[in-house]
Scaffold this motif. Structure first.
Motif, short mmCIF file in Angstrom:
data_model
loop_
_atom_site.label_atom_id
_atom_site.label_comp_id
_atom_site.label_asym_id
_atom_site.label_seq_id
_atom_site.Cartn_x
_atom_site.Cartn_y
_atom_site.Cartn_z
N PRO A 40 62.64 33.63 58.65
CA PRO A 40 62.02 32.49 58.15
C PRO A 40 62.77 31.24 58.03
O PRO A 40 63.89 31.28 57.48
N ASP A 41 62.03 30.07 58.02
CA ASP A 41 62.52 28.93 58.10
C ASP A 41 63.13 28.56 56.47
O ASP A 41 63.91 27.70 56.08
N ASP A 42 61.99 29.11 55.57
CA ASP A 42 62.12 28.80 54.41
C ASP A 42 61.47 30.11 53.71
O ASP A 42 60.41 30.43 54.13
N ILE A 43 61.95 30.19 52.33
CA ILE A 43 61.42 31.49 51.46
C ILE A 43 61.48 30.60 50.34
O ILE A 43 62.13 30.33 49.57
N ASN A 44 60.02 30.87 49.69
CA ASN A 44 59.82 30.43 48.12
C ASN A 44 60.62 31.25 47.16
O ASN A 44 60.37 32.47 47.25
N ILE A 45 61.55 30.82 46.44
CA ILE A 45 62.42 31.67 45.75
C ILE A 45 61.51 32.31 44.51
O ILE A 45 61.88 33.27 43.75
N ASP A 46 60.46 31.70 44.07
CA ASP A 46 59.66 31.87 42.90
C ASP A 46 58.56 33.09 43.26
O ASP A 46 58.43 33.99 42.60
N ASN A 47 58.20 33.07 44.32
CA ASN A 47 57.12 34.20 44.72
C ASN A 47 57.53 34.97 46.17
O ASN A 47 56.81 35.97 46.32
N GLY A 48 58.57 34.29 46.76
CA GLY A 48 58.81 35.38 47.84
C GLY A 48 58.18 34.92 49.12
O GLY A 48 58.35 35.69 50.13
N TYR A 49 57.38 34.03 49.14
CA TYR A 49 56.45 33.69 50.17
C TYR A 49 57.47 33.27 51.54
O TYR A 49 58.33 32.32 51.12
N ARG A 50 57.14 33.36 52.48
CA ARG A 50 57.89 33.23 53.76
C ARG A 50 57.27 32.00 54.49
O ARG A 50 55.94 32.07 54.79
#
Length: 277
Positions: free
Chosen positions: A29-39
């Protein structure tokens, strides 16, 4: 940016597969939300994913795909073309083999419709008694599994031909394979690759001339089992027994024929007459 679900839908790849690809470092993934793990994936990654899909459709393994993706990213067109050419050749061989099988099945269907036994083709395999000439063989003896055969044959014969060229040896015959194992072993069989030459040098052995039962196969290599079975039946019927390892002589190079029917292989069974009391 695209969520993993959106990216999955556009590319036709499950989210489970995308997560696995990320684990092995194929596409992350280009980015992963550190709060919820969404990719999230970048729009520009769509092209990479479509390239991976294309390579999968060409039957490349994931390990091969990783290497090819790196080549594509470095714009190594020549290396990519070489890999594609090699894969195309392998796939064409499989297609030829499948076409041969379909043709064989069609012949069986026609014979059955005409009341001809399906195994009657064995009666057409001719057996001759021949006296072979003494040979000096440059050889390599290996423990080979069935999975090794296709690649192994090319590898070991190539090494023998390379030695012949480097040492300027005199070639006297076609490549041969001796099968020394007393029974089939899926873990590995005692297989000898050999090429007849004139000179006796390091890595050669002398083979005396002997009486052999000989058959010739014109067709794909899997058919060789029929030749072996027919030879064993002939020995039993004619009162002969096998005294040394059977061997094959490859009259044609499989890489130089267009259809399996053009492949010619000679099979030799060194034999002696069974003494009668």
């Amino acid at each position: 940016m695209l969520s993993i679900g959106e990216f999955s839908k556009i590319c036709g790849v499950s989210t489970k597969t995308l997560r696995y690809y990320a684990e092995i470092g194929l596409i992350t993934p280009d980015d992963i939300n550190i709060d919820n793990g969404y990719r999230y994936y970048a729009i520009k990654q769509l092209k990479k994913m479509l390239f991976i899909n294309r390579l999968k459709s060409y039957h490349f393994s994931l390990e091969e795909i990783k290497a090819l993706v790196e080549l594509e990213e470095h714009q190594a067109e020549e290396e990519l073309a070489a890999a594609f050419t090699c894969k195309r050749h392998a796939m064409q061989k499989k297609l030829n083999a499948l076409a041969y099988t379909v043709k064989q099945m069609s012949t069986d269907i026609l014979n059955l419709e005409q009341g001809i036994p399906i195994m009657s083709y064995l009666d057409k395999i001719d057996v001759q008694l021949v006296e072979t000439q003494p040979m000096t063989l440059l050889y390599s003896r290996q423990r080979m599994t069935s999975a090794d055969f296709e690649t192994g044959y090319g590898t070991y014969f190539s090494k023998l031909y390379e030695k012949i060229a480097i040492d300027k040896l005199t070639l006297l015959g076609k490549p041969m394979t001796f099968y020394h194992s007393p029974e089939f072993n899926p873990v590995g069989n005692d297989t000898e690759f050999a090429i007849p030459i004139k000179e006796a040098v390091t890595g050669t052995r002398d083979v005396p001339g002997t009486l052999c039962a000989k058959s010739v196969l014109k067709g794909a290599y899997p058919e060789l089992t029929s030749v072996y079975a027919n030879l064993m039946e002939w020995l039993a019927n004619e009162g002969y027994e096998l005294v040394k390892s059977p061997y094959e002589v490859y009259i044609t190079n499989p890489n130089e024929v267009t259809v399996p029917e053009e492949i010619i292989t000679e099979v030799y069974f060194p034999v002696k007459k069974i003494a009668t009391t």
